[in-house]
Design a protein around this motif. Structure first.
Motif, mmCIF file in Angstrom:
data_model
loop_
_atom_site.group_PDB
_atom_site.id
_atom_site.type_symbol
_atom_site.label_atom_id
_atom_site.label_comp_id
_atom_site.label_asym_id
_atom_site.label_seq_id
_atom_site.Cartn_x
_atom_site.Cartn_y
_atom_site.Cartn_z
ATOM 1 N N LEU A 1 15.438 -43.337 -1.722
ATOM 2 C CA LEU A 1 16.167 -43.955 -0.712
ATOM 3 C C LEU A 1 15.488 -44.026 0.549
ATOM 4 O O LEU A 1 15.755 -44.928 1.368
ATOM 5 C CB LEU A 1 17.508 -43.084 -0.566
ATOM 6 C CG LEU A 1 18.684 -43.379 0.513
ATOM 7 C CD1 LEU A 1 18.643 -45.090 0.214
ATOM 8 C CD2 LEU A 1 19.712 -42.521 0.398
ATOM 9 N N HIS A 2 14.640 -43.246 0.953
ATOM 10 C CA HIS A 2 14.194 -42.819 2.230
ATOM 11 C C HIS A 2 13.096 -44.163 2.270
ATOM 12 O O HIS A 2 13.036 -44.888 3.348
ATOM 13 C CB HIS A 2 13.127 -41.656 2.279
ATOM 14 C CG HIS A 2 11.967 -41.753 3.428
ATOM 15 N ND1 HIS A 2 12.285 -41.666 4.646
ATOM 16 C CD2 HIS A 2 10.533 -41.572 3.232
ATOM 17 C CE1 HIS A 2 11.244 -41.893 5.301
ATOM 18 N NE2 HIS A 2 10.184 -41.750 4.344
ATOM 19 N N ARG A 3 12.526 -44.396 1.311
ATOM 20 C CA ARG A 3 11.601 -45.599 1.401
ATOM 21 C C ARG A 3 12.249 -47.019 1.434
ATOM 22 O O ARG A 3 11.739 -47.884 2.391
ATOM 23 C CB ARG A 3 10.591 -45.742 -0.131
ATOM 24 C CG ARG A 3 9.486 -44.557 -0.251
ATOM 25 C CD ARG A 3 8.908 -44.768 -1.588
ATOM 26 N NE ARG A 3 7.766 -43.790 -1.811
ATOM 27 C CZ ARG A 3 6.646 -43.756 -1.150
ATOM 28 N NH1 ARG A 3 6.360 -44.645 -0.443
ATOM 29 N NH2 ARG A 3 5.860 -42.818 -1.432
ATOM 30 N N ARG A 4 13.383 -46.978 0.651
ATOM 31 C CA ARG A 4 14.189 -48.217 1.030
ATOM 32 C C ARG A 4 14.438 -48.270 2.478
ATOM 33 O O ARG A 4 14.641 -49.361 2.866
ATOM 34 C CB ARG A 4 15.466 -48.358 -0.038
ATOM 35 C CG ARG A 4 16.120 -49.438 0.018
ATOM 36 C CD ARG A 4 17.256 -49.716 -0.935
ATOM 37 N NE ARG A 4 17.987 -50.770 -1.250
ATOM 38 C CZ ARG A 4 18.995 -51.165 -0.130
ATOM 39 N NH1 ARG A 4 19.441 -50.166 0.659
ATOM 40 N NH2 ARG A 4 19.547 -52.367 -0.254
ATOM 41 N N THR A 5 15.196 -47.134 2.763
ATOM 42 C CA THR A 5 15.513 -47.190 4.520
ATOM 43 C C THR A 5 14.524 -47.502 5.206
ATOM 44 O O THR A 5 14.825 -48.428 6.077
ATOM 45 C CB THR A 5 16.165 -45.829 4.602
ATOM 46 O OG1 THR A 5 17.322 -45.334 3.674
ATOM 47 C CG2 THR A 5 16.509 -45.533 6.035
ATOM 48 N N ARG B 1 24.312 -44.657 10.566
ATOM 49 C CA ARG B 1 23.438 -45.445 11.303
ATOM 50 C C ARG B 1 23.813 -46.586 11.239
ATOM 51 O O ARG B 1 23.510 -47.475 12.356
ATOM 52 C CB ARG B 1 21.940 -45.033 10.926
ATOM 53 C CG ARG B 1 21.578 -43.677 10.742
ATOM 54 C CD ARG B 1 20.993 -43.206 12.186
ATOM 55 N NE ARG B 1 20.408 -41.953 12.178
ATOM 56 C CZ ARG B 1 20.401 -41.021 13.126
ATOM 57 N NH1 ARG B 1 20.902 -41.437 14.358
ATOM 58 N NH2 ARG B 1 19.742 -39.960 13.075
ATOM 59 N N ARG B 2 24.132 -47.340 10.079
ATOM 60 C CA ARG B 2 24.369 -48.714 10.026
ATOM 61 C C ARG B 2 25.443 -49.275 10.937
ATOM 62 O O ARG B 2 24.973 -50.157 11.503
ATOM 63 C CB ARG B 2 24.846 -49.039 8.498
ATOM 64 C CG ARG B 2 25.429 -50.306 8.280
ATOM 65 C CD ARG B 2 25.790 -50.484 6.877
ATOM 66 N NE ARG B 2 26.574 -51.780 6.588
ATOM 67 C CZ ARG B 2 27.684 -51.708 6.351
ATOM 68 N NH1 ARG B 2 28.481 -50.507 6.568
ATOM 69 N NH2 ARG B 2 28.342 -52.766 6.342
ATOM 70 N N ALA B 3 26.542 -48.364 11.032
ATOM 71 C CA ALA B 3 27.401 -49.184 11.888
ATOM 72 C C ALA B 3 26.933 -49.241 13.452
ATOM 73 O O ALA B 3 27.121 -50.035 14.374
ATOM 74 C CB ALA B 3 28.848 -48.264 11.970
ATOM 75 N N GLY B 4 26.466 -47.767 13.706
ATOM 76 C CA GLY B 4 25.691 -47.736 15.081
ATOM 77 C C GLY B 4 24.819 -48.855 15.522
ATOM 78 O O GLY B 4 24.783 -49.301 16.554
ATOM 79 N N ASP C 1 24.015 -45.214 3.459
ATOM 80 C CA ASP C 1 23.801 -44.739 4.982
ATOM 81 C C ASP C 1 22.733 -43.450 4.880
ATOM 82 O O ASP C 1 23.206 -42.493 4.142
ATOM 83 C CB ASP C 1 24.930 -44.715 5.938
ATOM 84 C CG ASP C 1 24.646 -44.570 7.324
ATOM 85 O OD1 ASP C 1 24.041 -43.501 7.805
ATOM 86 O OD2 ASP C 1 24.729 -45.566 7.882
ATOM 87 N N PRO C 2 21.716 -43.691 5.470
ATOM 88 C CA PRO C 2 20.539 -42.304 5.376
ATOM 89 C C PRO C 2 21.316 -40.993 6.344
ATOM 90 O O PRO C 2 21.188 -39.900 5.438
ATOM 91 C CB PRO C 2 19.313 -42.718 6.157
ATOM 92 C CG PRO C 2 19.867 -44.081 6.960
ATOM 93 C CD PRO C 2 20.810 -44.615 6.273
#
Length: 415
Positions: free
Chosen positions: A15-19, A82-85, A204-205
């Motif tokens: 997930l970190h790599r994808r983010t 994070r996505r929304a912000g 969302d991370p």
């Protein structure tokens, strides 16, 4: 049984790599938006307001807008992730850029000032994105995670200033002032960045990091577990590093295009110098990240202050006709900012747990943006009262104030 324990770590790493990939993709486009105001904002204000003393006003306005947005993005990210912000921030930046284009076309100064304020949302979001890259990694990799996000900004940010002439000509074909052309590019860049994040930044991370067991959230180097006071010694040191480097960088950078225009340099030469400056801000990020993780936060923060001093001396002593030396000075100015931002970000993130991280980061970036606003508006006044050389040297000396702040933090916890 071993596989059961390993699976969450493997999933977290994936997930970190994808983010990182998603955030980096958005930064490529947002970098072009970031570069517009940096390159021609002061010149547009000078043209519309008819005075040099207020040519730092655009920088002050969009950094003030950045300050307000940084706090709002931090709070929105705290509540919704994070996505929304980040998506909301980039959309606001695109709206502000469109307002600047309209204001320049109509010759409407009040609309220009309001639009520059809103345009600053894109700048704040561009910086806040670096935190998303560090949500899912331990302290030993935070510097590199932050730097990966920053370096992705380079492509758009370096290309943007070099497209000043092209976008200016395109704008004139639509009966829009040439200096508004780069802001039209910003509208497109910020809108695409918002779309990428809205569609692809899932899960969302930050929300995932909050759901992880506390044991998986490694403390920073030498930072005792549980030390998470939002305005403790570590956060203060990290914030001071970013505040001072931002103030000095914005002040000198803002007045460089005005200084160059006053000595007969065209937009092409100015765009080249600013491109070198932005390259210095972002291209060294992979090396900076490694240094922050392996050498330590404090040595890199100290190096930031020293580098900014050297940049100030070079810009102050560069012959007025030398584009090469001005480019060198602005490149060093960008490098000093990079060293301060990556080390300061790592210090702040080390000291804050996921549960309060976004709010604290938003508050810190509020201070960073306010310092940039102060530097932007004061730079025009200082240069008008003294000289570009005096402004440059003053900024370089001021940057050395980073050292006592991080030295105090070092006595409390080894970085």
């Amino acid at each position: 049984m071993a596989t059961t324990h390993a699976d969450p770590a493997v999933a977290r790493e994936a997930l970190h790599r994808r983010t990182l990939a998603v955030v980096m993709a958005s930064q490529v486009f947002s970098g072009a938006g970031l570069a517009a105001g940096v390159t021609v904002g002061a010149l547009l204000a000078q043209s519309m307001l008819g005075t040099t003393s207020l040519s730092g006003l655009p920088s002050a306005l969009f950094t003030a807008g950045s300050a307000a947005t940084a706090l709002l993005i931090g709070r929105l990210s705290h509540r919704l992730g994070r996505r929304a912000g980040l998506t909301a921030g980039y959309l606001a930046g695109a709206l502000g850029g469109a307002g600047v284009v309209l204001a320049a076309t109509l010759g409407n100064i009040p609309l220009l000032l309001v639009s520059l304020l809103v345009y600053g949302a894109g700048t704040a979001t561009n910086l806040q994105a670096r935190y998303a890259g560090a949500d899912l990694v331990g302290a030993d990799r935070r510097g590199r995670a932050v730097s990966a996000v920053l370096v992705a900004t380079t492509l758009g940010a370096v290309a943007g200033p070099n497209l000043v002439t092209v976008t200016g000509r395109a704008a004139e074909q639509w009966h829009i002032p040439a200096l508004a052309g780069p802001f039209a590019l910003a509208v497109v860049g910020y809108a695409i960045a918002a779309g990428i994040l809205f569609v692809l930044l899932r899960p969302d991370p930050l929300l995932v990091a909050r759901a992880m067991p506390a044991a998986q959230e490694a403390p920073g180097p030498g930072d005792p577990p549980g030390r998470a006071a939002p305005f403790g010694a570590s956060v203060t040191a990290g914030a001071a590093t970013m505040v001072l480097t931002q103030l000095v960088m914005v002040a000198v950078m803002t007045m460089t295009p005005v200084h160059m225009k006053a000595h007969g340099h065209g937009l092409g030469a100015t765009g080249l110098v600013i491109a070198v400056h932005i390259a210095g801000m972002y291209l060294p990020s992979p090396i900076t990240g490694v240094l922050v993780d392996r050498v330590g936060r404090i040595p890199v923060a100290v190096a930031a202050g020293v580098t900014l001093l050297v940049a100030g001396v070079v810009s102050a002593t560069a012959p007025e006709s030398s584009v090469a030396l001005l480019a060198l000075a602005l490149g060093l100015l960008g490098l000093g900012w990079n060293l301060g931002l990556v080390s300061g970000t790592a210090i702040v993130t080390d000291a804050t747990p996921p549960q309060t991280r976004a709010k604290t980061q938003g508050a810190v970036d509020l201070c960073v943006a306010l310092s940039g606003a102060g530097g932007g508006i004061a730079s025009g006044m200082i240069m008008n009262a003294t000289s570009y050389a005096a402004l440059s040297v003053t900024g370089g000396v001021l940057a050395l104030a980073v050292i006592p702040f991080v030295a105090s933090s070092g006595r409390r916890g080894r970085y």
